[in-house]
Design an enzyme around this catalytic site. Structure first.
Site, PDB file in Angstrom:
ATOM      1  N   CYS A  96     -31.241  17.143  30.408  1.00  0.00           N
ATOM      2  CA  CYS A  96     -30.209  16.624  28.955  1.00  0.00           C
ATOM      3  C   CYS A  96     -30.088  15.592  29.545  1.00  0.00           C
ATOM      4  CB  CYS A  96     -29.109  17.443  28.783  1.00  0.00           C
ATOM      5  SG  CYS A  96     -28.426  16.854  27.880  1.00  0.00           S
ATOM      6  N   CYS A  99     -26.464  14.332  27.922  1.00  0.00           N
ATOM      7  CA  CYS A  99     -24.758  14.418  28.186  1.00  0.00           C
ATOM      8  C   CYS A  99     -25.533  15.895  29.428  1.00  0.00           C
ATOM      9  CB  CYS A  99     -24.806  14.647  27.798  1.00  0.00           C
ATOM     10  SG  CYS A  99     -25.063  15.787  26.310  1.00  0.00           S
ATOM     11  N   SER A 100     -25.160  17.116  29.606  1.00  0.00           N
ATOM     12  CA  SER A 100     -25.605  17.693  30.497  1.00  0.00           C
ATOM     13  C   SER A 100     -25.457  19.220  29.813  1.00  0.00           C
ATOM     14  CB  SER A 100     -24.154  17.667  31.756  1.00  0.00           C
ATOM     15  OG  SER A 100     -22.698  17.956  30.461  1.00  0.00           O
ATOM     16  N   CYS A 101     -25.681  19.113  28.971  1.00  0.00           N
ATOM     17  CA  CYS A 101     -27.151  20.695  27.902  1.00  0.00           C
ATOM     18  C   CYS A 101     -27.452  21.581  29.437  1.00  0.00           C
ATOM     19  CB  CYS A 101     -27.637  20.196  26.646  1.00  0.00           C
ATOM     20  SG  CYS A 101     -27.007  19.653  25.922  1.00  0.00           S
TER      21      CYS A 101
END
Lengths: 194, 93
Positions: A96, A99-101
């Site tokens: 991702c 971000c941090s999906c």
């Protein structure tokens, strides 16, 4: 560990949400429990089932959420799960970059490195070098597909079943699969000598 | 769904974040780049509106395939597969 101020802020927000009827304290507690319980063991179980059962494999690839629900994983209110099928010719690597999906419902909390700027920048630009740093060597003929998770889906990799695992049952197969295999930085292996 | 699987598309070369606060799910490295629609993923509330608690329109989301060679001169050969909302995609002839 939360500080006293953070604790106070959290309590105030939770009370306001309850007061306005958005979400109750018990719903929050239920969601925290589900998130805490989720771990790569769930994803590994999906993979082991798919290796053993062609119909389940088909369902998993067509509709990951439905497949997860069918084995009792709570998918209500979480983003849809997409599953990426690795073959001997094609290897998926999930990142991702924004971000941090992460598919928390089936993998739990993301590992720290998944959120690091270095992984996010390198995965799209030099995926083979990233794999190499994980000790993952793929044949030069294997195509690499980087999946940048940017929106509403959450992606998990269905790895190739290692050779020599013909007689293994679901539990034994699931034990071969770890977090890195489900993100695509590593591939499951099986030591025939075992 | 307005774009067919297999359609050639270009990602809009827009930079709303230069105009003020914005929440954009289209990565910088894809703005203005060419790719191909490989899958329709469904309709989802527009995150650009949701992020500011504005009424969010539902928008078609696609899986779009790019070649790393079209993105960076020094990239290793790879497919880059990304979810992109339809209002960022321009169909190419």
């Amino acid at each position: 560990m939360q500080s006293f101020e953070e604790e106070r802020l959290l309590t105030a927000v939770v009370e306001l949400l309850a007061e306005k009827g958005h979400v109750s304290a018990s719903e929050i507690a239920e969601r925290i429990a589900i998130t805490d319980e989720a771990s790569p063991r769930l994803g590994a179980r999906l993979v082991a089932k798919a290796w053993l059962d062609p119909a389940f494999r088909q369902l998993l690839l067509a509709d990951g959420s439905k497949a997860a629900e069918s084995i009792g994983i709570m998918m209500r209110g979480v983003p849809p799960l997409g599953v990426l099928e690795n073959t001997s010719d094609l290897h998926h690597l999930v990142v991702c970059t924004l971000c941090s999906c992460y598919p928390r419902a089936v993998l739990g909390y993301p590992p720290f490195w998944f959120k690091s700027p270095a992984y996010r920048a390198r995965a799209v630009r030099e995926p083979r070098a990233v794999l190499k740093s994980w000790g993952t060597a793929l044949p030069s003929t294997t195509r690499i597909r980087v999946v940048d998770s940017t929106a509403d889906y959450r992606w998990m990799v269905l790895p190739v079943r290692p050779a020599g695992t013909d007689g293994l049952n679901e539990d034994a197969l699931a034990a071969l699969v770890d977090e890195g295999d489900l993100i695509g930085v590593t591939i499951p292996s099986f030591d025939v000598a075992n | 769904m307005t774009l067919d699987v297999g359609s050639r598309v270009r990602v809009d070369d827009r930079w709303p974040e230069r105009q003020g606060p914005a929440h954009i799910r289209t990565p910088h490295y894809l703005r203005g780049r060419r790719g191909k629609i490989v899958r329709y993923l469904g309709e989802f509330a527009d995150p650009e509106q949701l992020a500011f608690n504005r009424p969010a329109q539902r928008r078609a989301l696609y899986h779009v395939m790019f070649a790393s060679a079209d993105l960076w001169v020094d990239a290793e050969p790879a497919d880059i597969l990304v979810e992109i909302f339809d209002h960022w995609l321009v169909e190419e002839a």
